[in-house]
Design an enzyme around this catalytic site. Structure first.
Site, mmCIF file in Angstrom:
data_model
loop_
_atom_site.group_PDB
_atom_site.id
_atom_site.type_symbol
_atom_site.label_atom_id
_atom_site.label_comp_id
_atom_site.label_asym_id
_atom_site.label_seq_id
_atom_site.Cartn_x
_atom_site.Cartn_y
_atom_site.Cartn_z
ATOM 1 N N SER A 223 0.837 -1.198 0.000
ATOM 2 C CA SER A 223 0.000 0.000 0.000
ATOM 3 C C SER A 223 0.865 1.238 0.000
ATOM 4 C CB SER A 223 -0.895 0.022 1.235
ATOM 5 O OG SER A 223 -0.145 0.357 2.394
ATOM 6 N N ASP A 224 0.299 2.346 -0.509
ATOM 7 C CA ASP A 224 0.915 3.626 -0.224
ATOM 8 C C ASP A 224 0.791 3.862 1.274
ATOM 9 O OD1 ASP A 224 2.114 6.103 -0.498
ATOM 10 O OD2 ASP A 224 0.882 6.696 -2.206
ATOM 11 N N TRP A 225 1.560 4.808 1.793
ATOM 12 C CA TRP A 225 1.641 4.989 3.242
ATOM 13 C C TRP A 225 0.286 5.453 3.800
ATOM 14 C CZ3 TRP A 225 5.233 2.546 1.495
ATOM 15 C CH2 TRP A 225 6.404 2.247 2.180
ATOM 16 N N PHE A 226 -0.263 4.638 4.695
ATOM 17 C CA PHE A 226 -1.592 4.836 5.266
ATOM 18 C C PHE A 226 -2.678 4.705 4.202
ATOM 19 C CE2 PHE A 226 1.425 7.229 7.865
ATOM 20 C CZ PHE A 226 1.168 6.723 9.135
ATOM 21 N N GLY A 227 -2.373 3.969 3.135
ATOM 22 C CA GLY A 227 -3.306 3.837 2.022
ATOM 23 C C GLY A 227 -4.051 2.523 1.989
#
Length: 816
Positions: A223-227
């Site tokens: 995932s993208d960061w916090f995604g």
């Protein structure tokens, strides 16, 4: 134990699950019981920042940004850059680079266009393949991003990108497809946004059916960061790793989901096996070396960055003024003249080993005694950051109660506060801080104070509240849309008299990206007298060189541009300097197109982008003819913002409305749009002048069993060595659905000596003739006569030939 199939079965369920989320911001946990090392990642794509904050930290080599690499049209150079970056990633103790960024330039206003290669899928795909090969042939994983539909920074964490499957397959997924099938990328990063409903991190269609099913991908999806947004749904959809750590949705929750039957144990095994495969490929599986981050200032990197920066420069106009000849006084003018604009903003930014401004580059070549500087005007988005010997005191809680629990120093009033904060002494979700120091003005005047923050903040000067971002704080367009819009105040200050400055800050409940942040700036506005000084300097010099454009404050992750006019009074400055000196060169540094109302009067215009740490040297090399302006536009430059493909009276088309952005234009983006609607751009896709002249002759296209082969001859008819890009476009008039007038399908960059000619052969595989049939879920070649055009831009097509191709259906799993 080295066989990963045996190794994954030796892991307990809890250990398998532990590999599916980060342990901290930049790494996955080690499993010491079985000798499994720690996998570490670092941000890219124009460098390797390492595990530090977005500000400061260990220094790194700063390479040209994505759009500059796109402007080179040089796949071999992209691979060289990937190779050099692999060394940088290893120097930062990492195994994985979070790069390249290959989202398409859908709108000219996307704040992250600087980080992406092009408006064209084929050019983007080719460059991505080269870049990835450079990384991975040297043992560092690429993580191609952002998969998919992230072509705007507006509400990017929640926006639903509504895109037809045809547009996805033909345009937006193309770079990812080649990254998998041709480069064999080991990593893919899901985007923040939704795509046709679900979040991409929860999309089984995207992550499993297309990526792994159609393309045969065997790498990791993170995932993208916090995604990431779910436990069972994301794992079942195909998301291997949730980043960053510590986990929010996995860990014990995922173990419980398995025991409850929501996720099959075999699914967990598959996800863990993907992670172990990545660790094996990058040498992290049995890595036991102590973690170390090093700054390595390599001469070969400096030379490569300088060469790449020059090759990225696009000569937009030249009425015989360039290349310059040394001699006479040179007026060096503009807000970007003495500042090294080397990169955009956001997660791609880093602390460069050095940064060469245009002034530095010209001084090194001509000597400072030959130069005269005048700033003329400003172009900042935020007031210049307050810097000096600052102190920050951290407090438990949000009300400054008790004694500070930690005191530190700051070089400037700009901070990203990620956990662990203050050496772990402060709860990053519940703290307050006071920043103190002095500001000594150099001149009398009314100074402007700017303040924005992720959290509540207020700024006092000599005890007076000047800027208040505390009362009524709301999120705006700063700090990745997590921070408030800048709050401005003014105060009169006296030259030489130090002013006491205090900033108070209190954290808010963290949402989204999970950090606190602060920016405070102090500046004295420039007025009419600054432009008049620049005009005098230009009129008294033999040559004037204007350095204008934007910066990473404007071209940045987390914020789209509101228009494409040059910020501030730069248009006025250019017009008046050009009128004062007919030997004026305008050097633009931006992450994309700008409107140019002064273009007709300017004798020479050079687009230099953000070319990395050697910016000033590379620009001077081009201006004085030591290097060819080797760039060609990877994005069409419209005459005005309203001409671009996403301009619409319907806000749902752009910038989006009620959480939805509709890609109504389908496949007609970039030059395809201008051809369709009959609008002439200011500068077309693929355009760029040279210091010599080239011709194309003898285009012939022959059908073959595997597509077609085009042959033609390119000649350098000038008196200097130079480079050009031969571009091959394909058109189909009788298709059963709307197709662009022409589409780039092949290209080759080549350098020729004066008088040299060379035959170029360009392959057109079956997919070059195909369109995606949504109803049949296949690639379809209509069959019949196809028009092949060759030239030096999408609007400069000098040769044409037709070729007959038979009808065909291309299976999804077939290679190109």
């Amino acid at each position: 134990m080295t066989d990963i199939n045996e190794l994954v079965d030796a892991l307990t369920l809890e250990e398998q699950v532990s590999l599916l989320s980060g342990e901290d911001f930049w790494s996955l946990p080690a499993i010491e019981r079985l000798g499994i090392g720690k996998l570490r990642v670092t941000d890219g794509p124009n460098g390797a920042r390492g595990g530090g904050s977005l500000i400061g930290g260990v220094k790194s080599a700063a390479f040209p940004v994505g759009i500059a690499i796109g402007a080179t049209w040089n796949v071999t150079l992209a691979q060289e850059i990937g190779t050099a970056l692999a060394r940088e990633v290893k120097a930062k103790g990492a195994h994985v680079s979070l790069a390249p960024t290959v989202n398409i330039h859908r709108s000219v206003a996307n704040g992250r266009n600087f980080e992406c290669y092009s408006e064209d899928a084929e050019l983007t795909a080719a460059l991505a393949v080269g870049y990835i090969r450079g990384l991975q042939e040297n043992g560092v994983s690429a993580t191609i991003k952002h998969f998919a539909g992230n072509e705007s920074e507006i509400e990017r964490m929640t926006m639903d990108s509504v895109v037809s499957e045809r547009a996805l397959r033909e345009i937006y997924l193309r770079p990812f497809e080649d990254a998998v099938r041709e480069a064999g990328t080991w990593g893919v990063m899901s985007s923040y946004n939704r795509l046709n409903g679900p979040y991409t991190s929860d999309s089984r269609w995207l992550l499993t059916e297309v990526l792994r099913g159609d393309w045969g991908y065997d790498g990791v999806v993170m995932s993208d960061w916090f995604g990431s947004h779910s436990t069972a749904d994301s794992v079942n959809a195909g998301l291997d790793i949730e980043m960053p750590g510590p986990t929010r949705d996995r860990g014990d929750q995922l173990v419980a989901a398995v025991k409850a039957g929501e996720v099959a144990p075999e699914t967990i095994r598959t996800r863990a096996l993907n992670v172990l495969r990545l660790m094996e490929r990058t040498g992290a599986l049995q890595g036991s070396a102590p973690f170390e981050e090093r700054s390595e200032d390599r001469p070969e990197d400096r030379a490569l960055i300088r060469r790449a920066g020059a090759e990225a420069a696009v000569l937009l106009k030249n009425e015989g003024l360039l290349p310059l000849t040394p001699g006479g006084r040179v007026a060096v003018i503009g807000p970007n003249a003495k500042v090294a604009r080397i990169m955009g903003g956001g997660s791609a930014q880093l602390n460069p080993v050095h940064a060469i401004s245009p002034w530095d580059g010209l001084a090194a070549r001509l000597g400072e005694e030959a130069l005269r500087f005048a700033k003329g005007c400003s172009n900042h988005r935020f007031e210049p950051v307050w810097s000096g010997d600052l102190q920050v005191a951290f407090y438990e809680g949000r009300d400054f109660s008790g004694d500070p629990v930690h005191v530190d120093t700051m070089e400037e009033a700009q901070a990203f506060w990620n956990p662990p904060l203050a050496g772990g002494k402060v709860d990053p979700t519940h703290f307050s801080a006071r920043v103190t120091g002095t500001f000594t003005p150099e001149a009398d005047g009314t100074y402007r104070i700017g303040l924005h923050s992720v959290g509540l903040s207020r700024l006092y000067v000599n005890g007076t509240l000047v800027a208040d971002a505390w009362e009524g704080w709301t999120p705006g367009r700063t700090f990745f849309e997590q921070g408030c819009d800048p709050v401005l105040g003014e105060i009169a200050l006296t030259a030489g008299e130090p002013a006491e400055v205090l900033i108070e800050f209190a954290s808010l409940d963290q949402v989204g990206l999970g950090f606190a942040a602060l920016y405070a700036g102090i500046g004295l506005p420039l007025g009419e007298e600054a432009i008049e000084e620049a005009v005098r300097a230009a009129s008294e010099a033999e040559t004037a060189i204007l350095f204008v454009g934007r910066s990473g404050e404007w071209d940045t992750e987390g914020s789209d541009l509101e228009d494409i006019a040059l910020p501030g009074r730069q248009d006025d400055l250019i017009a008046r300097v050009v009128a004062a000196n007919p030997r004026t060169v305008v050097v633009l540094q931006t992450g994309g197109p700008v409107e140019m109302p002064w273009l007709d009067d300017a004798p020479a215009v050079l687009q230099a982008w953000y070319p990395g740490q050697e910016a000033g040297h590379a620009i001077a090399d081009v201006l004085y003819g030591d290097a060819e302006p080797g760039g060609r536009l990877p994005q069409s430059f419209p005459r005005r913002w309203a001409d671009n493909p996403t301009f619409s009276q319907d806000p749902e088309v752009y910038p989006g409305q009620d959480g939805k952005v509709r890609y109504e234009e389908g496949v007609f983006i970039g030059y395809r749009h201008y051809d369709k609607v009959g609008i002439e751009p200011l500068f077309p896709f693929g355009f760029g002048l040279s210091y010599t002249d080239f011709t194309l002759t003898g285009l012939a296209v022959e059908a073959a069993e595997d597509g077609a082969l085009a042959r033609l001859t390119v000649s350098n008819t000038g008196d200097r060595a130079g480079s050009t890009v031969v571009q091959l476009y394909l058109g189909e008039d009788g298709a059963p659905l709307p197709r662009p007038v022409r589409e780039l399908k092949a290209f080759e960059k080549l350098a020729l000596e004066p008088g040299e000619s060379r035959e170029v052969m360009l392959s057109l595989p079956p997919r070059a003739f195909a369109w995606y049939d949504e109803g049949g879920a296949c690639w379809r070649v209509t069959g019949g006569s196809y028009r092949i055009e060759a030239g030096f831009s999408a609007a400069d097509l000098r040769q044409q030939a037709d070729v007959e191709i038979g009808a065909a259906v291309i299976a999804k799993e077939a290679q190109r």
